[in-house]
Design a protein around this motif. Sequence first.
Motif, PDB file in Angstrom:
ATOM      1  N   LEU A   1      -8.312  -6.151  14.785  1.00 34.87           N
ATOM      2  CA  LEU A   1      -7.905  -6.907  13.603  1.00 34.87           C
ATOM      3  C   LEU A   1      -8.750  -6.516  12.397  1.00 34.87           C
ATOM      4  O   LEU A   1      -8.230  -6.357  11.285  1.00 34.87           O
ATOM      5  N   SER A   2     -10.051  -6.324  12.609  1.00 36.84           N
ATOM      6  CA  SER A   2     -10.916  -5.896  11.502  1.00 36.84           C
ATOM      7  C   SER A   2     -10.520  -4.506  11.010  1.00 36.84           C
ATOM      8  O   SER A   2     -10.561  -4.229   9.805  1.00 36.84           O
ATOM      9  N   GLN A   3     -10.101  -3.632  11.950  1.00 38.40           N
ATOM     10  CA  GLN A   3      -9.669  -2.298  11.552  1.00 38.40           C
ATOM     11  C   GLN A   3      -8.360  -2.340  10.762  1.00 38.40           C
ATOM     12  O   GLN A   3      -8.138  -1.532   9.850  1.00 38.40           O
ATOM     13  N   LEU A   4      -7.505  -3.284  11.095  1.00 36.57           N
ATOM     14  CA  LEU A   4      -6.268  -3.445  10.315  1.00 36.57           C
ATOM     15  C   LEU A   4      -6.584  -3.864   8.883  1.00 36.57           C
ATOM     16  O   LEU A   4      -5.961  -3.383   7.932  1.00 36.57           O
ATOM     17  N   ILE A   5      -7.558  -4.754   8.732  1.00 36.63           N
ATOM     18  CA  ILE A   5      -7.966  -5.178   7.391  1.00 36.63           C
ATOM     19  C   ILE A   5      -8.574  -4.000   6.626  1.00 36.63           C
ATOM     20  O   ILE A   5      -8.300  -3.795   5.430  1.00 36.63           O
ATOM     21  N   ILE A   6      -9.390  -3.213   7.313  1.00 41.70           N
ATOM     22  CA  ILE A   6      -9.991  -2.040   6.670  1.00 41.70           C
ATOM     23  C   ILE A   6      -8.912  -1.033   6.277  1.00 41.70           C
ATOM     24  O   ILE A   6      -8.991  -0.403   5.204  1.00 41.70           O
ATOM     25  N   THR A   7      -7.885  -0.874   7.111  1.00 46.71           N
ATOM     26  CA  THR A   7      -6.769  -0.003   6.755  1.00 46.71           C
ATOM     27  C   THR A   7      -6.096  -0.482   5.476  1.00 46.71           C
ATOM     28  O   THR A   7      -5.723   0.327   4.616  1.00 46.71           O
ATOM     29  N   ALA A   8      -5.940  -1.793   5.341  1.00 45.08           N
ATOM     30  CA  ALA A   8      -5.349  -2.345   4.117  1.00 45.08           C
ATOM     31  C   ALA A   8      -6.215  -2.009   2.901  1.00 45.08           C
ATOM     32  O   ALA A   8      -5.693  -1.749   1.800  1.00 45.08           O
ATOM     33  N   LEU A   9      -7.538  -1.991   3.089  1.00 48.73           N
ATOM     34  CA  LEU A   9      -8.436  -1.601   1.993  1.00 48.73           C
ATOM     35  C   LEU A   9      -8.246  -0.126   1.637  1.00 48.73           C
ATOM     36  O   LEU A   9      -8.246   0.250   0.455  1.00 48.73           O
ATOM     37  N   VAL A  10      -8.076   0.700   2.670  1.00 48.20           N
ATOM     38  CA  VAL A  10      -7.889   2.135   2.446  1.00 48.20           C
ATOM     39  C   VAL A  10      -6.591   2.402   1.692  1.00 48.20           C
ATOM     40  O   VAL A  10      -6.519   3.285   0.827  1.00 48.20           O
ATOM     41  N   VAL A  11      -5.554   1.631   2.005  1.00 47.02           N
ATOM     42  CA  VAL A  11      -4.268   1.779   1.304  1.00 47.02           C
ATOM     43  C   VAL A  11      -4.455   1.582  -0.195  1.00 47.02           C
ATOM     44  O   VAL A  11      -3.822   2.269  -1.009  1.00 47.02           O
ATOM     45  N   ARG A  12      -5.353   0.681  -0.572  1.00 45.19           N
ATOM     46  CA  ARG A  12      -5.606   0.413  -1.994  1.00 45.19           C
ATOM     47  C   ARG A  12      -6.237   1.617  -2.693  1.00 45.19           C
ATOM     48  O   ARG A  12      -6.086   1.788  -3.908  1.00 45.19           O
ATOM     49  N   ILE A  13      -6.951   2.436  -1.937  1.00 46.12           N
ATOM     50  CA  ILE A  13      -7.615   3.602  -2.536  1.00 46.12           C
ATOM     51  C   ILE A  13      -6.618   4.709  -2.853  1.00 46.12           C
ATOM     52  O   ILE A  13      -6.701   5.358  -3.898  1.00 46.12           O
ATOM     53  N   GLY A  14      -5.650   4.960  -1.950  1.00 48.79           N
ATOM     54  CA  GLY A  14      -4.652   5.990  -2.210  1.00 48.79           C
ATOM     55  C   GLY A  14      -4.077   6.595  -0.949  1.00 48.79           C
ATOM     56  O   GLY A  14      -4.658   6.479   0.140  1.00 48.79           O
ATOM     57  N   SER A  15      -2.936   7.250  -1.082  1.00 47.77           N
ATOM     58  CA  SER A  15      -2.233   7.799   0.081  1.00 47.77           C
ATOM     59  C   SER A  15      -2.994   8.960   0.719  1.00 47.77           C
ATOM     60  O   SER A  15      -2.965   9.138   1.940  1.00 47.77           O
ATOM     61  N   ASP A  16      -3.669   9.789  -0.097  1.00 48.85           N
ATOM     62  CA  ASP A  16      -4.457  10.889   0.471  1.00 48.85           C
ATOM     63  C   ASP A  16      -5.610  10.358   1.323  1.00 48.85           C
ATOM     64  O   ASP A  16      -5.911  10.907   2.400  1.00 48.85           O
ATOM     65  N   THR A  17      -6.247   9.298   0.849  1.00 45.73           N
ATOM     66  CA  THR A  17      -7.351   8.693   1.600  1.00 45.73           C
ATOM     67  C   THR A  17      -6.836   8.078   2.896  1.00 45.73           C
ATOM     68  O   THR A  17      -7.489   8.173   3.946  1.00 45.73           O
ATOM     69  N   LEU A  18      -5.662   7.454   2.856  1.00 46.19           N
ATOM     70  CA  LEU A  18      -5.067   6.877   4.061  1.00 46.19           C
ATOM     71  C   LEU A  18      -4.768   7.974   5.078  1.00 46.19           C
ATOM     72  O   LEU A  18      -5.082   7.832   6.266  1.00 46.19           O
ATOM     73  N   ALA A  19      -4.159   9.057   4.623  1.00 49.48           N
ATOM     74  CA  ALA A  19      -3.853  10.169   5.530  1.00 49.48           C
ATOM     75  C   ALA A  19      -5.143  10.754   6.114  1.00 49.48           C
ATOM     76  O   ALA A  19      -5.215  11.056   7.310  1.00 49.48           O
ATOM     77  N   ALA A  20      -6.185  10.895   5.265  1.00 47.14           N
ATOM     78  CA  ALA A  20      -7.469  11.421   5.733  1.00 47.14           C
ATOM     79  C   ALA A  20      -8.061  10.519   6.816  1.00 47.14           C
ATOM     80  O   ALA A  20      -8.569  11.000   7.836  1.00 47.14           O
ATOM     81  N   ARG A  21      -7.969   9.207   6.621  1.00 45.33           N
ATOM     82  CA  ARG A  21      -8.512   8.277   7.611  1.00 45.33           C
ATOM     83  C   ARG A  21      -7.758   8.384   8.941  1.00 45.33           C
ATOM     84  O   ARG A  21      -8.375   8.351  10.020  1.00 45.33           O
TER      85      ARG A  21
END
Length: 455
Positions: free
Chosen positions: A254-274
């Motif tokens: 659940l904490s990782q899902l929240i962190i993923t939501a934070l990454v989405v706010r940074i940008g699509s390239d950052t999400l793909a990198a993660r």
Amino acid sequence: MNSRPVNYQKQTLFKITWPIFIEIALRMAMGIIATLMLGRFSDAAAAGVGVGNQLLSFFILVFNVTSIGATILIGQNLGAKQFHHADQIAHSVFFMNFWFGIMISIIVVLFGEHFLGLFQLKGTIFQDGRLFIHICGASLFLESLSLAMSAILRSHGFTKEVMIITVLMDLISVLGNIVATNGPLGLPVTGVSGVAWAMVVARLFAVTILFLVIWRKLNIRFSYKDCYHARRKDIRDLLSIGIPSAGEMLSYQLSQLIITALVVRIGSDTLAARVYIMNITMICYLFSVSVAQGTELMIARYIGGRQSQQAYKRGIKTVLIAVSSSILVSLIVACSGTFILGLFTTTSAIISIGIPILWINLVTEPGRAINIVLMGALKSAGDVRFPVVIGVISMWSIAVGLSYLLGIHFGLGLIGIWLAQGADEWFRGLFALKRWQSQPWKHLQSFVLCKTISK
């Protein structure tokens, strides 16, 4: 029901662990290969399926509530030579995972799109993620049964058989991925849909073979009656161990899902990198997870047989092995970062985001190794509440809180988020080490229960 693996109490860590290592490696490989192929197909598809997979992984952890409880209870009863009771627990865990699986599958199919919408994904990424979780979500009950039966076999020492089934399952999935993303021999390229259906077929195959192996090796026969009946005491015992044990993992996901939501706010390239980095770093802690699971099986038997000193020494030796291997593998991965990331994507922006993370991971992994080994060892010894308490405190205050502070507030992006996750792993790992050194099972009710069972 009286059939038992020969010398199951005398198995070495190596004999138990090497099939687990191969099994987990292949399970990880299935996800990595799917991500690799989808990354070549489309970065958006890889990101969408990556988020969808993370969401499904959260629900799969519900099944681990009973599977973890079964592993510990069956192991302790085998150590105490209570074979009939071990078989009763096997039937009970099948009952519970059958209904858990049906309920979770229905929930994901009906509400999966809404869960995915919480991440504020847009366009193609959202569409691909939605398609993936609808298809794979419907087959989650198969995953539930598979986890229950795998736990039963591992507890009895049949780790090699589980490994072989996993090899075959992964081959089916990989072949399906190749067909879905490349369309060989003139076959249509089905992309995300084909990858998802390949996973469904692989799960169906695994469940069928696991049924047969348990029947042949343990003489335990599951039937439709097991879907209606289970001993209330077994259910209580499974939940009393499984809920706290799985609680740590549920909190983590659940904490990782929240962190993923934070990454989405940074940008699509950052999400793909993660998504790519998370798949790559699985290699770094693969060995730690494997030896940790083998150690858990041995410690459950030691505790069941009232051999507490052997249990303590086994935990410490495994920590040293896991830390050494994680440092070595993480260093190799960091040095090969450009090449490895290049296998997933040709987008230079994503590669430049990922390279520093692989070097930060070199510092993170030793803490993760200590955490993985000793938190699991504590659960097997009956100390099931401590990992949950420390886990919840650390994951939400350090992993999530510090991720927001460093990654979003101070603008460090994925670097800040990875530093926060490293701090979380070290915090939990050091607490687990201190707890293990105190040998808490000497004062726990579960240890007294084991002595009572053995009489």
